[in-house]
Design a protein around this motif. Structure first.
Motif, PDB file in Angstrom:
ATOM      1  N   LEU A 109     -38.606 -67.836 -20.151  1.00 41.61           N
ATOM      2  CA  LEU A 109     -38.269 -67.557 -21.537  1.00 41.61           C
ATOM      3  C   LEU A 109     -38.683 -66.156 -21.952  1.00 41.61           C
ATOM      4  N   ASP A 110     -38.917 -65.271 -20.988  1.00 39.33           N
ATOM      5  CA  ASP A 110     -39.394 -63.943 -21.333  1.00 39.33           C
ATOM      6  C   ASP A 110     -38.326 -63.100 -22.022  1.00 39.33           C
ATOM      7  N   LYS A 111     -37.075 -63.473 -21.877  1.00 41.65           N
ATOM      8  CA  LYS A 111     -36.010 -62.743 -22.551  1.00 41.65           C
ATOM      9  C   LYS A 111     -35.640 -63.461 -23.837  1.00 41.65           C
ATOM     10  N   ALA A 112     -35.595 -62.705 -24.923  1.00 50.38           N
ATOM     11  CA  ALA A 112     -35.200 -63.280 -26.206  1.00 50.38           C
ATOM     12  C   ALA A 112     -33.691 -63.531 -26.184  1.00 50.38           C
ATOM     13  N   PRO A 113     -33.269 -64.656 -26.733  1.00 45.85           N
ATOM     14  CA  PRO A 113     -31.827 -64.910 -26.757  1.00 45.85           C
ATOM     15  C   PRO A 113     -31.132 -63.859 -27.620  1.00 45.85           C
ATOM     16  N   GLU A 114     -29.994 -63.389 -27.102  1.00 46.36           N
ATOM     17  CA  GLU A 114     -29.268 -62.364 -27.832  1.00 46.36           C
ATOM     18  C   GLU A 114     -28.547 -62.984 -29.024  1.00 46.36           C
ATOM     19  N   GLU A 115     -28.660 -62.287 -30.146  1.00 42.60           N
ATOM     20  CA  GLU A 115     -27.950 -62.733 -31.338  1.00 42.60           C
ATOM     21  C   GLU A 115     -26.526 -62.199 -31.261  1.00 42.60           C
ATOM     22  N   PRO A 116     -25.591 -62.970 -31.775  1.00 40.16           N
ATOM     23  CA  PRO A 116     -24.216 -62.467 -31.740  1.00 40.16           C
ATOM     24  C   PRO A 116     -24.093 -61.214 -32.596  1.00 40.16           C
ATOM     25  N   GLN A 117     -23.333 -60.255 -32.061  1.00 39.96           N
ATOM     26  CA  GLN A 117     -23.149 -59.012 -32.793  1.00 39.96           C
ATOM     27  C   GLN A 117     -22.233 -59.248 -33.981  1.00 39.96           C
ATOM     28  N   LEU A 118     -22.660 -58.808 -35.120  1.00 37.86           N
ATOM     29  CA  LEU A 118     -21.824 -58.899 -36.303  1.00 37.86           C
ATOM     30  C   LEU A 118     -20.818 -57.758 -36.273  1.00 37.86           C
ATOM     31  N   PRO A 119     -19.618 -58.000 -36.807  1.00 37.10           N
ATOM     32  CA  PRO A 119     -18.630 -56.919 -36.816  1.00 37.10           C
ATOM     33  C   PRO A 119     -19.084 -55.791 -37.734  1.00 37.10           C
ATOM     34  N   THR A 120     -18.689 -54.585 -37.369  1.00 38.97           N
ATOM     35  CA  THR A 120     -19.037 -53.436 -38.193  1.00 38.97           C
ATOM     36  C   THR A 120     -18.158 -53.433 -39.444  1.00 38.97           C
ATOM     37  N   GLU A 121     -18.518 -52.587 -40.372  1.00 41.34           N
ATOM     38  CA  GLU A 121     -17.750 -52.494 -41.614  1.00 41.34           C
ATOM     39  C   GLU A 121     -16.316 -52.054 -41.329  1.00 41.34           C
ATOM     40  N   GLN A 122     -16.175 -51.151 -40.392  1.00 42.21           N
ATOM     41  CA  GLN A 122     -14.832 -50.672 -40.044  1.00 42.21           C
ATOM     42  C   GLN A 122     -13.995 -51.792 -39.438  1.00 42.21           C
ATOM     43  N   GLU A 123     -14.581 -52.621 -38.586  1.00 39.54           N
ATOM     44  CA  GLU A 123     -13.847 -53.735 -37.985  1.00 39.54           C
ATOM     45  C   GLU A 123     -13.423 -54.735 -39.060  1.00 39.54           C
TER      46      GLU A 123
END
Length: 143
Positions: A109-123
């Protein structure tokens, strides 16, 4: 109402806090004695004042008398705090953090789970534009 109070009291963190306060008070007494009986005399020997509580600075007052500042007591309190903080860190916090890190590494468990990337304002703006174009080019409702 009584049931809610019972759940609150029996919750683990309340019991843990109570135990921590009791242990902390007992531990503080041990460190205070060590500071008073070991560290203060050593510092007193360095500054040639026998005991830190006897180290005072006398300043004249406006009325012509003398006021004393217990600089030794202040230094003793600071030393007491630093000693308690250092002992708590090196005896409890550091080993516990080290054990947690080893347990997490062992469990993978040494790696933190990645959070989903939120879309940028431009996207987001591009998506809104595409939806508006789709609505405008679609079949228009007939009246």
């Amino acid at each position: 109402m009584i049931k809610g109070f019972k759940e609150f009291i029996l919750r683990g963190n309340v019991i843990d806090l109570a135990v921590a306060v009791v242990i902390g008070a007992a531990f503080s007494a041990i460190v205070a004695v060590m500071v008073e009986q070991l560290i203060n005399p050593l510092i007193g020997a360095i500054f040639q004042v026998g005991d830190l509580s006897g180290w005072v600075i006398e300043i004249p007052t406006i009325s012509g008398s003398v006021s004393t500042i217990g600089i030794g007591a202040i230094i003793g309190a600071v030393i007491n705090f630093v000693a308690i903080a250092a002992i708590v860190y090196f005896v409890f916090v550091y080993p516990m953090n080290h054990m947690k890190a080893r347990a997490a590494a062992k469990a993978g468990l040494d790696k933190a789970p990645e959070e989903p990337q939120l879309p940028t304002e431009q996207e987001i703006l591009v998506q809104i534009r595409d939806l508006l174009e789709k609505q405008q080019s679609g079949p228009s409702p007939r009246a």
